[in-house]
Design a protein around this motif. Sequence first.
Motif, PDB file in Angstrom:
ATOM      1  N   TYR A   1       0.821  -1.208   0.000  1.00  0.00           N
ATOM      2  CA  TYR A   1       0.000   0.000   0.000  1.00  0.00           C
ATOM      3  C   TYR A   1       0.860   1.265   0.000  1.00  0.00           C
TER       4      TYR A   1
ATOM      5  N   LEU B   1       1.059   4.749  -1.864  1.00  0.00           N
ATOM      6  CA  LEU B   1       0.883   6.114  -1.396  1.00  0.00           C
ATOM      7  C   LEU B   1       2.185   6.910  -1.454  1.00  0.00           C
TER       8      LEU B   1
ATOM      9  N   TRP C   1      -6.116   0.958   7.308  1.00  0.00           N
ATOM     10  CA  TRP C   1      -6.711   1.913   6.382  1.00  0.00           C
ATOM     11  C   TRP C   1      -6.938   1.272   5.005  1.00  0.00           C
ATOM     12  N   GLY C   2      -5.949   0.550   4.524  1.00  0.00           N
ATOM     13  CA  GLY C   2      -6.097  -0.111   3.226  1.00  0.00           C
ATOM     14  C   GLY C   2      -7.267  -1.082   3.203  1.00  0.00           C
TER      15      GLY C   2
ATOM     16  N   ILE D   1     -10.532   0.810   2.352  1.00  0.00           N
ATOM     17  CA  ILE D   1     -10.645   1.549   1.089  1.00  0.00           C
ATOM     18  C   ILE D   1     -11.454   0.725   0.084  1.00  0.00           C
TER      19      ILE D   1
ATOM     20  N   TRP E   1      -8.577   0.724  -4.127  1.00  0.00           N
ATOM     21  CA  TRP E   1      -7.309   1.455  -4.121  1.00  0.00           C
ATOM     22  C   TRP E   1      -6.703   1.469  -5.520  1.00  0.00           C
ATOM     23  N   PRO E   2      -6.149   2.592  -6.012  1.00  0.00           N
ATOM     24  CA  PRO E   2      -6.209   3.961  -5.469  1.00  0.00           C
ATOM     25  C   PRO E   2      -7.269   4.808  -6.182  1.00  0.00           C
ATOM     26  N   TYR E   3      -8.226   4.148  -6.870  1.00  0.00           N
ATOM     27  CA  TYR E   3      -9.144   4.878  -7.745  1.00  0.00           C
ATOM     28  C   TYR E   3     -10.388   5.366  -7.011  1.00  0.00           C
ATOM     29  N   ASN E   4     -10.790   4.646  -6.000  1.00  0.00           N
ATOM     30  CA  ASN E   4     -11.938   5.057  -5.188  1.00  0.00           C
ATOM     31  C   ASN E   4     -11.530   4.934  -3.728  1.00  0.00           C
ATOM     32  N   MET E   5     -11.151   6.048  -3.118  1.00  0.00           N
ATOM     33  CA  MET E   5     -10.580   6.027  -1.781  1.00  0.00           C
ATOM     34  C   MET E   5     -11.629   6.194  -0.683  1.00  0.00           C
ATOM     35  N   SER E   6     -12.898   6.048  -1.034  1.00  0.00           N
ATOM     36  CA  SER E   6     -13.939   6.143  -0.015  1.00  0.00           C
ATOM     37  C   SER E   6     -13.864   4.939   0.917  1.00  0.00           C
TER      38      SER E   6
END
Length: 558
Positions: free
Chosen positions: A124, A131, A315-316, A319, A322-327
């Motif tokens: 991640y 990130l 956190w990962g 999600i 990842w990493p296109y929709n971080m909601s």
Amino acid sequence: MAEASRGLSEAALLRLCLWLAALLLAIGLALPLAMLLVRAFLSADDEFVGLRHFAAYAATPALLVSAWNSAWTAALTTVIVVPVAFLFAYGLTRSRMPGRPVFRAIMLVPILAPSLLPALSLIYLLGNQGLLRFLMPDGFTVYGPVGIVMAQVIHTFPHAAIILSVALGMADARLFEAAETLKAGRLRIFRDVTLPAARYGLVSATVVVFTLVMTDFGIPKVIGGQFPVLATDVYKQVIGQQNFSMGAVVALVLLLPALFSFFAERWAQRRQAGAFSGRAVLYVPKPRLARDLPLFLICAAVALVLLGIVAMALWGSLIRFWPYNMSLTLANYSFANFDAEGWGSLATSLSMAGLAALFGTPVVFLTAYLLERSGQGGVAPGFLRVAAIAPLAVPGLVLGLAYILFFNHPANPLGFLYGTLAILVLNCVIHFYTVAHLTAVTAIRQLDPEFEAVGASLRVPRRITFARVVVPISLPAILEIAVYLFVNAMTTVSAVVFLYGPGSKPASVAVVQMDEAGQIAAAAAMACVILGITASVKIVQIGVVRAMTRKAGWRAGR
């Protein structure tokens, strides 16, 4: 006559218990390893081929490259971990910096999680979509030796820090007083007093870190990419190619560094014997800002890294994509969408770990007690003393492959155990037997032998003395053994990856498989759930032990 008969029956019962323990270790350790050794000299048709497989191994460049890769990544990890762990342990034991209990608790976090968790966090952070990917130099990727070393540093750090904390915490204050009286400087005291006293701890930490990296399967499997190591080669030979003979050869090669490390640690232990006397005075450091502040900053930096790795995995796991929709979402915890067994694999791990603790703890403690206090000699006690220490030198993958060969043999009447929960429990108990045994032996040796002598003089059977005196006094150690077996059974991968069957897949193996399928968020979620369970169990253990200590102190005060 009745007294003689009772004594005879009690002696017979002791011998029976020792023989049953010897039978368990023979079935769970000695016979499977013997089968592994034999398999390396047989063909697929069970014909004796001598050293043909070893010659084929030596002539296969890819396998030799794997051995070299395992060795140099383990050595590099050891070179990084041991000095950092030494400074961290030095801060905990030889300084008056604030926050030491907090740092000690944070230090244990990687032990409570599967070894795959730091690897998932690094993906991640530094993976292709990571990130902090911009921090990686051009031409470098986290998928390979860089990621393996980084993840192994985090995974093995607490093991080294615990060992070094114990070594540094055993300092004799009289040596420091003598050095100061002789006007020795601080660097001279560190060189001539601190380091020699911690020599055995340094050797043990080095051996443990090197062996853990050499034999670990989870981290190279998750973040190793196309970088081959011995542990993944064993897996490929057995699972990928069904080549059990070559798998046995690679397993024996993997066993060699573990055996070397084991005997090196035993040698260092013998050299250390007698370094401390019973009149030693515990060293209590005095506050000193020039020492305490740098150590605090070092410990704080290490603690932030350890907590950051766990926080990144958590956190990962939340999600959405990842990493296109971080909601944020809890969908990754719906394990049935990512694995056929869903939450069932976690239930399997809980059952396996619970049974390993429930079954293994009394076996380990009772066997250790009989070996220490029964005075029995002969074949069974001699075998047990060796077999109780041997698992420390056997990597989990090697033991797992040995179980495949032994329990799947057509002539073995115990073959029905393969693929069941029972064989997973047996494997976990045997794999983690040594540390549990040493914990029990340490607790038993602290008990006054007069307990048994008084019981015998009062004609109280030994089993009554054991149940009413020995067990209650040793409850903290017994609880430590149970939690140790539970936590390690929950987090192990290499020891069980060969042994599960339909409906008995552990959660740690599910993490590996979800990562293989590209479901990294679900894999991180499962790893975080495992961490939450083991951390909760550890917290409960600490609370229970503290309550028992307070209760014992209150009774003593009365």
